[in-house]
Scaffold this motif. Structure first.
Motif, PDB file in Angstrom:
ATOM      1  N   LEU A  56      41.523  35.810  56.930  1.00 37.58           N
ATOM      2  CA  LEU A  56      42.664  36.613  57.375  1.00 37.58           C
ATOM      3  C   LEU A  56      43.804  36.644  56.357  1.00 37.58           C
ATOM      4  CD1 LEU A  56      42.844  35.604  61.160  1.00 37.58           C
ATOM      5  CD2 LEU A  56      41.552  37.461  60.100  1.00 37.58           C
ATOM      6  N   ALA A  57      43.517  36.207  55.130  1.00 33.53           N
ATOM      7  CA  ALA A  57      44.577  36.194  54.114  1.00 33.53           C
ATOM      8  C   ALA A  57      44.807  37.570  53.515  1.00 33.53           C
ATOM      9  CB  ALA A  57      44.215  35.203  53.004  1.00 33.53           C
ATOM     10  N   PHE A  58      43.746  38.376  53.395  1.00 36.00           N
ATOM     11  CA  PHE A  58      43.850  39.640  52.671  1.00 36.00           C
ATOM     12  C   PHE A  58      43.547  40.807  53.609  1.00 36.00           C
ATOM     13  CE2 PHE A  58      42.268  36.316  49.781  1.00 36.00           C
ATOM     14  CZ  PHE A  58      43.368  36.213  48.953  1.00 36.00           C
ATOM     15  N   MET A  59      44.579  41.472  54.043  1.00 34.67           N
ATOM     16  CA  MET A  59      44.424  42.646  54.888  1.00 34.67           C
ATOM     17  C   MET A  59      44.629  43.930  54.087  1.00 34.67           C
ATOM     18  SD  MET A  59      43.712  41.733  58.064  1.00 34.67           S
ATOM     19  CE  MET A  59      44.375  42.910  59.247  1.00 34.67           C
ATOM     20  N   GLU A  60      44.744  43.787  52.783  1.00 36.82           N
ATOM     21  CA  GLU A  60      44.919  44.955  51.921  1.00 36.82           C
ATOM     22  C   GLU A  60      44.361  44.606  50.548  1.00 36.82           C
ATOM     23  OE1 GLU A  60      48.525  47.457  52.199  1.00 36.82           O
ATOM     24  OE2 GLU A  60      48.836  46.892  50.107  1.00 36.82           O
ATOM     25  N   GLU A  61      43.607  45.522  49.981  1.00 35.66           N
ATOM     26  CA  GLU A  61      43.008  45.289  48.670  1.00 35.66           C
ATOM     27  C   GLU A  61      44.104  45.103  47.629  1.00 35.66           C
ATOM     28  OE1 GLU A  61      39.836  47.548  45.666  1.00 35.66           O
ATOM     29  OE2 GLU A  61      40.420  48.448  47.587  1.00 35.66           O
ATOM     30  N   LEU A  62      44.044  44.008  46.880  1.00 34.24           N
ATOM     31  CA  LEU A  62      45.015  43.760  45.826  1.00 34.24           C
ATOM     32  C   LEU A  62      44.843  44.806  44.735  1.00 34.24           C
ATOM     33  CD1 LEU A  62      44.704  39.881  45.577  1.00 34.24           C
ATOM     34  CD2 LEU A  62      46.462  41.194  46.768  1.00 34.24           C
ATOM     35  N   TRP A  63      45.953  45.391  44.327  1.00 32.55           N
ATOM     36  CA  TRP A  63      45.885  46.519  43.399  1.00 32.55           C
ATOM     37  C   TRP A  63      46.309  46.104  42.001  1.00 32.55           C
ATOM     38  CZ3 TRP A  63      43.449  50.892  44.167  1.00 32.55           C
ATOM     39  CH2 TRP A  63      43.621  51.934  43.248  1.00 32.55           C
ATOM     40  N   GLY A  64      45.488  46.433  41.015  1.00 32.60           N
ATOM     41  CA  GLY A  64      45.797  46.121  39.614  1.00 32.60           C
ATOM     42  C   GLY A  64      46.538  47.240  38.890  1.00 32.60           C
ATOM     43  N   PRO A  65      45.895  48.400  38.668  1.00 34.98           N
ATOM     44  CA  PRO A  65      44.521  48.670  39.087  1.00 34.98           C
ATOM     45  C   PRO A  65      43.527  48.006  38.141  1.00 34.98           C
ATOM     46  CG  PRO A  65      45.379  50.535  37.883  1.00 34.98           C
ATOM     47  CD  PRO A  65      46.499  49.548  37.978  1.00 34.98           C
ATOM     48  N   THR A  66      42.400  47.555  38.737  1.00 36.09           N
ATOM     49  CA  THR A  66      41.308  47.042  37.926  1.00 36.09           C
ATOM     50  C   THR A  66      40.505  48.214  37.375  1.00 36.09           C
ATOM     51  OG1 THR A  66      39.790  46.953  39.788  1.00 36.09           O
ATOM     52  CG2 THR A  66      41.190  45.028  39.433  1.00 36.09           C
ATOM     53  N   GLU A  67      39.532  47.888  36.543  1.00 39.52           N
ATOM     54  CA  GLU A  67      38.693  48.949  35.982  1.00 39.52           C
ATOM     55  C   GLU A  67      37.927  49.669  37.080  1.00 39.52           C
ATOM     56  OE1 GLU A  67      36.405  46.815  33.126  1.00 39.52           O
ATOM     57  OE2 GLU A  67      37.919  46.994  31.554  1.00 39.52           O
ATOM     58  N   VAL A  68      37.496  48.923  38.106  1.00 36.70           N
ATOM     59  CA  VAL A  68      36.806  49.550  39.234  1.00 36.70           C
ATOM     60  C   VAL A  68      37.765  50.430  40.010  1.00 36.70           C
ATOM     61  CG1 VAL A  68      35.625  49.114  41.414  1.00 36.70           C
ATOM     62  CG2 VAL A  68      35.081  47.737  39.413  1.00 36.70           C
ATOM     63  N   GLN A  69      38.954  49.921  40.285  1.00 36.90           N
ATOM     64  CA  GLN A  69      39.914  50.694  41.074  1.00 36.90           C
ATOM     65  C   GLN A  69      40.330  51.983  40.383  1.00 36.90           C
ATOM     66  OE1 GLN A  69      42.768  47.543  41.546  1.00 36.90           O
ATOM     67  NE2 GLN A  69      42.067  47.028  43.613  1.00 36.90           N
ATOM     68  N   PRO A 280      52.097  37.483  43.495  1.00 38.45           N
ATOM     69  CA  PRO A 280      51.125  38.442  42.950  1.00 38.45           C
ATOM     70  C   PRO A 280      50.034  37.764  42.127  1.00 38.45           C
ATOM     71  CG  PRO A 280      53.390  39.136  42.511  1.00 38.45           C
ATOM     72  CD  PRO A 280      53.463  37.730  43.018  1.00 38.45           C
ATOM     73  N   ILE A 281      48.844  38.336  42.183  1.00 39.76           N
ATOM     74  CA  ILE A 281      47.733  37.896  41.335  1.00 39.76           C
ATOM     75  C   ILE A 281      47.879  38.594  39.992  1.00 39.76           C
ATOM     76  CG2 ILE A 281      45.241  37.813  41.045  1.00 39.76           C
ATOM     77  CD1 ILE A 281      46.219  36.099  43.316  1.00 39.76           C
ATOM     78  N   LEU A 282      47.940  37.830  38.920  1.00 39.58           N
ATOM     79  CA  LEU A 282      48.134  38.391  37.586  1.00 39.58           C
ATOM     80  C   LEU A 282      46.787  38.524  36.869  1.00 39.58           C
ATOM     81  CD1 LEU A 282      51.271  36.326  36.486  1.00 39.58           C
ATOM     82  CD2 LEU A 282      51.187  38.528  37.667  1.00 39.58           C
ATOM     83  N   ASP A 283      46.767  39.344  35.851  1.00 36.31           N
ATOM     84  CA  ASP A 283      45.554  39.563  35.073  1.00 36.31           C
ATOM     85  C   ASP A 283      45.910  39.553  33.591  1.00 36.31           C
ATOM     86  OD1 ASP A 283      43.156  40.255  33.972  1.00 36.31           O
ATOM     87  OD2 ASP A 283      42.847  42.051  35.189  1.00 36.31           O
ATOM     88  N   GLN A 284      45.483  38.530  32.884  1.00 37.12           N
ATOM     89  CA  GLN A 284      45.804  38.410  31.467  1.00 37.12           C
ATOM     90  C   GLN A 284      44.918  39.277  30.583  1.00 37.12           C
ATOM     91  OE1 GLN A 284      44.448  34.166  31.546  1.00 37.12           O
ATOM     92  NE2 GLN A 284      43.724  34.624  29.478  1.00 37.12           N
ATOM     93  N   GLY A 285      43.913  39.932  31.177  1.00 39.30           N
ATOM     94  CA  GLY A 285      43.015  40.744  30.379  1.00 39.30           C
ATOM     95  C   GLY A 285      42.165  39.869  29.476  1.00 39.30           C
ATOM     96  N   HIS A 286      41.871  40.362  28.279  1.00 41.40           N
ATOM     97  CA  HIS A 286      40.990  39.639  27.363  1.00 41.40           C
ATOM     98  C   HIS A 286      41.764  38.735  26.401  1.00 41.40           C
ATOM     99  CE1 HIS A 286      38.365  42.433  29.154  1.00 41.40           C
ATOM    100  NE2 HIS A 286      38.604  43.445  28.350  1.00 41.40           N
ATOM    101  N   GLU A 287      43.081  38.749  26.487  1.00 38.92           N
ATOM    102  CA  GLU A 287      43.913  37.996  25.548  1.00 38.92           C
ATOM    103  C   GLU A 287      44.000  36.537  25.964  1.00 38.92           C
ATOM    104  OE1 GLU A 287      48.367  38.406  23.529  1.00 38.92           O
ATOM    105  OE2 GLU A 287      47.931  39.310  25.463  1.00 38.92           O
ATOM    106  N   GLY A 288      44.156  35.660  24.973  1.00 38.55           N
ATOM    107  CA  GLY A 288      44.317  34.237  25.264  1.00 38.55           C
ATOM    108  C   GLY A 288      45.752  33.891  25.574  1.00 38.55           C
ATOM    109  N   TRP A 454      42.962  35.988  36.210  1.00 42.76           N
ATOM    110  CA  TRP A 454      41.872  36.867  35.787  1.00 42.76           C
ATOM    111  C   TRP A 454      41.727  38.045  36.729  1.00 42.76           C
ATOM    112  CZ3 TRP A 454      37.611  32.649  34.507  1.00 42.76           C
ATOM    113  CH2 TRP A 454      38.038  31.923  33.390  1.00 42.76           C
ATOM    114  N   GLY A 455      42.794  38.398  37.414  1.00 41.63           N
ATOM    115  CA  GLY A 455      42.780  39.555  38.286  1.00 41.63           C
ATOM    116  C   GLY A 455      42.240  39.243  39.672  1.00 41.63           C
ATOM    117  N   PRO A 456      42.407  40.179  40.609  1.00 44.89           N
ATOM    118  CA  PRO A 456      42.002  39.945  42.004  1.00 44.89           C
ATOM    119  C   PRO A 456      40.508  39.998  42.242  1.00 44.89           C
ATOM    120  CG  PRO A 456      42.869  42.171  41.742  1.00 44.89           C
ATOM    121  CD  PRO A 456      43.093  41.476  40.434  1.00 44.89           C
ATOM    122  N   THR A 457      39.717  40.440  41.267  1.00 47.65           N
ATOM    123  CA  THR A 457      38.276  40.505  41.475  1.00 47.65           C
ATOM    124  C   THR A 457      37.578  39.197  41.152  1.00 47.65           C
ATOM    125  OG1 THR A 457      37.892  41.327  39.220  1.00 47.65           O
ATOM    126  CG2 THR A 457      38.261  42.966  40.943  1.00 47.65           C
TER     127      THR A 457
END
Length: 905
Positions: A56-69, A280-288, A454-457
């Motif tokens: 019950l934590a996620f009632m809405e898809e976390l939006w990046g947008p990711t590559e899929v989104q 918020p869930i962060l996404d660092q992408g491919h960078e270190g 590493w993003g919401p996925t």
């Protein structure tokens, strides 16, 4: 009997109590409406919802947008299946509800069946009332009640998910639900089951979740060729893993260790309680850049949890990452990866600004601009402590006390096999892949829950659980922190006071004010990017493009003072001195720009002299009378100090100073910017530009390299003031004298100690003359060889410009001639009792006095202003905070029983 929140808690261990209380009534209402009214049906329904919604934590898809989104947007094959026709439909109709409804077409269809305007107001699908009704309708129309009656839980999973993704966790929830809900549903009649292969009455595509499931069937029953899957997540073409280059902190005994208090430590801290904060869930992408992103998560949490004025502004992970590289143990910022300590120090020194001011995914090279640093000071870090990463009790206590930890860890292959349960599995044959930084946010009996970048996925919508065994084997560093209180400084004088070493404040309160006035010089005379006031080529250009223009826009003329401090001064003391000069200079409409170079020769010199004393051989009877033979002691120390790196250290410092003026050096860049961005530019609107130089001690060597660079650019030097210059007379004759004779330097002011004062001075109370005597006699190319009589050595040392004895010698004849009657140039011998208004006063009694002697500084400022009464600093009062060297010498005086106040600093 309705299902209670207590019963739900028995299977959803990580859901927050508040969420369970709020969600239980609409859940029961939906189950009643859609016939989910037996133990088997309720257990299957609730266990599937528990998995799909992350308890019950996620009632809405976390939006990046990711590559899929991004593929939700028209025109893609996925967007057509979802019925998304307008730009922005992907985000507008993203997955919502406990079993996520995705896409415009599905919102429209389910809204019509439930008599809700889901297409016009899609946000209501994430509310518990509508969300559970959507899930109930889907459950009923897919024939899942009948499958539950038949006990076919695996087929229920397939019809919901499109495959069997996460089946193990779903079955675990199911077993718990059958036990926990037994009291709510007494045994009753079981309705006939729908055949497993029957066509459902209602179906919908579920966006990213459906794609992932179809791409991987855990029983090998794939649903066609889809994008390749890695770790249960869709892998877009060309996607790569993030770089794992967080570095282990080196040993530093200055770290303050966290000590657990007697605060109660719960047996578990629910992940759901943390999720209530909405970090918020962060996404660092491919960078270190994980050190910045992990700490940004900590900052976002602490700011949202601040009691008085919560701050939901997303902070800049990029700023924290850049600061981490500035303050870690490795020089410069031209590399990826950094240490946790470097990130913590950077936040403590500067604060952190909002993400929109310092973008993380599309970084620029502007660095710490005034706007960014001003905003960053509103979000300072207060206290922070290192936590023993091997002490699980201390880690639990720190989480219970603060709510979040900043950690680094060695990552193995198991991190890339994480499914939607979030569990990181460690196998014996897993190889370590590198270092990673993240936030630990909760714990249970199995391990720590972490929020990744590493993003919401990834994992459980951005969260994962590392076992205690895994952590004890691979964890490296842990930090816990609290926010500081923002401070606003209104006056320029306060900046100097806040920066003083005795203030103990973060430079976040002073950086924005001082940054536009600093050129940080490192090895080989190049710009130094690291440290408190590091400067890059871009940030230096910003000083000339923006700061000078902004500050001087109302001035009748633009006076720029280029200041170089002495070699005995460390970086902090040099910046402190600038902070104290700045108010009077700006009031007098003089823009100071200081070369701050990491010399701190005082520490080196003291060590050399102390070592020289230890290495002197006992001299029998003479050794007992050494207090009466100070000159003989100096004679003995000079060659030993020279051999003990004295000459090599002095040579290196001189070389770095001169290198600043060579191509690519800091002084060379400043000269170019003055020509290209200031002199003759349209924004001046015909106003005159004056360039003034002030150098103290070894600062005269740095300016020696700067003078020809300014002249090459066709720039006139209005005045040059040298306080006790440590450059040789030969160097002066080569670099300064031609410009003075050609009147390319308009006015020279030379401040020197009287020879008596020079001989009464001392170095660290070991060498019994001034620094310039030691340099002249021991550290230059030709060293002094004493003779039978003190004043008649076999060989003299090297003539130094700042020594009166050499100006009175034939070696200084050309220099002395500059100060003939009628000359614009000025020779000031200190100490004297002249009025500072005359521009020739100084009460300095020691070599290190000139830069913080009020008479010297005011005289020099007045000379720069040309004794213009309208522009002269009002009051003639400068307040100095004693620098480290001054305090040290005063303490030595007291310890020696003299009690002398030398009126220094």
């Amino acid at each position: 009997m309705p299902v209670t929140s207590q019963q739900l808690a028995q299977l959803m261990h990580h859901a927050s109590p508040r969420r369970l209380n709020d969600f239980a009534p609409p859940l029961n209402a939906a189950m009643e409406e859609f016939g989910i009214n037996t133990l088997r049906r309720a257990a299957a329904f609730i266990s599937q919802i528990a998995h799909e919604s992350g308890e019950l934590a996620f009632m809405e898809e976390l939006w990046g947008p990711t590559e899929v989104q991004e593929r939700y947007e028209p025109e893609t094959e996925l967007s057509k299946r979802l019925g998304n026709t307008e730009p922005g439909d992907g985000k507008r109709f993203r997955g919502r509800g406990p079993i996520q409804l995705t896409g415009r077409a599905n919102y429209k269809r389910f809204g019509a069946l439930l008599r809700l305007d889901l297409e016009g107001c899609p946000e209501q699908a994430s509310a518990p009332d509508a969300g559970f009704r959507i899930a109930g309708l889907f459950w009923q129309k897919k024939g899942l009640n009948e499958l539950a009656d038949a006990g076919n839980f695996k087929e229920i999973t397939r019809r919901i998910n499109g495959g069997l993704n996460g089946l193990a966790q779903r079955e675990k929830f199911h077993a718990l639900a059958l036990e926990a809900l037994s009291a709510a549903f007494p045994a009753g009649a079981v309705r006939p089951a729908l055949a497993a292969n029957a066509e459902p009455e209602l179906d919908f595509d579920r966006g990213a979740e459906a794609i992932r499931a179809m791409a991987q069937d855990h029983e090998g029953a794939g649903r066609g060729k889809e994008a390749p899957v890695r770790n249960g997540k869709i892998k877009e073409p060309g996607a790569t893993r993030p770089k794992l280059d967080a570095r282990r902190d080196t040993m530093d005994f200055r770290d303050l260790m966290y000590v657990p208090t007697l605060i109660e430590v719960p047996s578990m801290i629910r992940l759901g309680d943390y999720l209530e904060v909405g970090v918020p869930i962060l996404d660092q992408g491919h960078e270190g850049a994980c050190t910045g992103y992990g700490l940004a998560t900590v900052a976002n949490y602490l700011l949202r949890r601040r009691h008085v004025v919560p701050d939901c502004t997303l902070v800049s992970a990029r700023m924290l990452y850049d600061l981490a590289r500035r303050y870690d143990e490795w020089p410069g910022e031209d590399y990826e990866g950094s240490s946790g300590r470097g990130a913590m120090k950077g936040w403590h020194k500067h604060g952190v600004c909002p993400e929109d001011l310092y973008p993380s995914r599309h970084p620029d090279r502007k660095g710490l601009t005034k706007e960014r640093t001003s905003e960053a000071s509103k979000r300072p870090l207060g206290a922070y402590f290192r936590v023993n990463h091997q002490d699980l009790v201390a880690m639990h206590s720190a989480i219970a006390e603060v709510g979040i930890l900043y950690t680094t860890c060695a990552v193995h292959e198991g991190w890339f096999r994480v499914d939607s349960s979030g569990v990181i599995e460690m196998r014996e044959d897993d190889k370590l892949k590198g270092g990673h930084a993240f936030a630990i946010v909760a714990y249970d009996e199995e391990g720590f829950w972490l929020q990744n970048s590493w993003g919401p996925t990834w994992g459980r919508q951005g969260f994962g659980r590392i076992s205690y065994d895994d952590w004890l084997r691979n964890g490296t560093d842990v930090w816990v922190a609290r926010l500081g209180a923002p401070v606003t400084l209104r006056s320029v004088e306060s900046t100097a006071a806040a920066h003083a070493a005795t203030a103990g404040e973060s430079i976040a309160y002073t950086f924005a004010a001082l940054r536009p006035h600093i050129v940080s010089v490192g090895n080989d005379g190049r710009l130094r990017a690291g440290g408190d006031y590091g400067v890059t080529t871009e940030s230096l250009a910003h000083v000339f493009d923006d700061d000078i223009r902004r500050v001087t826009r109302d001035w009748d003329k633009v006076r720029i003072l280029l200041y170089a401090h002495g070699g005995l001064v460390n970086e902090a003391a040099a910046v402190q001195r600038l902070a104290e000069y700045r108010p009077s200079l700006l009031q007098g409409r003089v823009y100071p720009l200081a070369f701050i170079w990491r010399s701190d020769y005082w520490t080196t010199l003291t060590n050399i002299l102390e070592d020289a004393v230890r290495r002197r051989r006992p001299e029998g009877v003479l050794d007992a009378t050494k207090d009466f033979l100070l000159d003989r002691i100096d004679d003995a120390l000079e060659p030993v100090a020279r051999a003990l790196t004295g000459k090599s250290a002095w040579d290196e410092m001189k070389e770095n100073a001169l290198d600043a003026g060579r191509e690519g050096g800091a002084a060379w860049l400043v000269a170019r910017h003055l020509k290209e961005k200031v002199a003759g530019q349209p924004w001046l609107q015909g106003r005159k530009v004056e360039i003034h130089l002030v150098g103290h001690s070894a600062g005269s060597i740095l300016h020696a390299g700067l003078v020809p660079r300014l002249l090459e650019q066709g720039l006139h030097i209005e005045s040059c003031t040298l306080w006790a210059p440590a450059c040789t007379i030969d160097l002066f004759n080569e670099y300064y004298l031609p410009a003075l004779k050609d009147r390319q330097i308009g006015r020279l002011a030379l401040y020197v100690l009287s020879d008596k004062a020079e001989r009464d001075d001392n170095c660290a109370r070991i060498y019994n003359k001034s620094l310039l005597y030691l340099v002249s006699n021991a550290f230059e190319e030709r060293f002094r060889i004493p003779g039978i009589h003190e004043d008649r050595p076999f060989r003299e040392g090297v003539p130094i410009l700042g020594m009166q004895r050499w100006l009175d010698d034939k070696a200084g004849a050309a220099v002395k001639a500059l100060f003939a009657a009628g000359s614009p140039h000025l020779l000031v011998v200190a100490p004297n009792n002249a009025d500072p208004a005359t521009g020739s006063a100084s009460q300095a009694r020691h070599h290190g006095d000139f830069d913080d002697d009020q008479h010297t500084v005011l005289s020099s400022f007045n000379a720069i202003l040309g004794l213009d009464r309208a522009a002269k600093p009002s009051g003639g009062v400068l307040k100095f905070h004693r620098n480290a060297g001054s305090l040290r010498e005063r303490r030595l005086d007291i310890e020696a029983g003299t009690g002398l106040d030398r009126q220094r600093r």
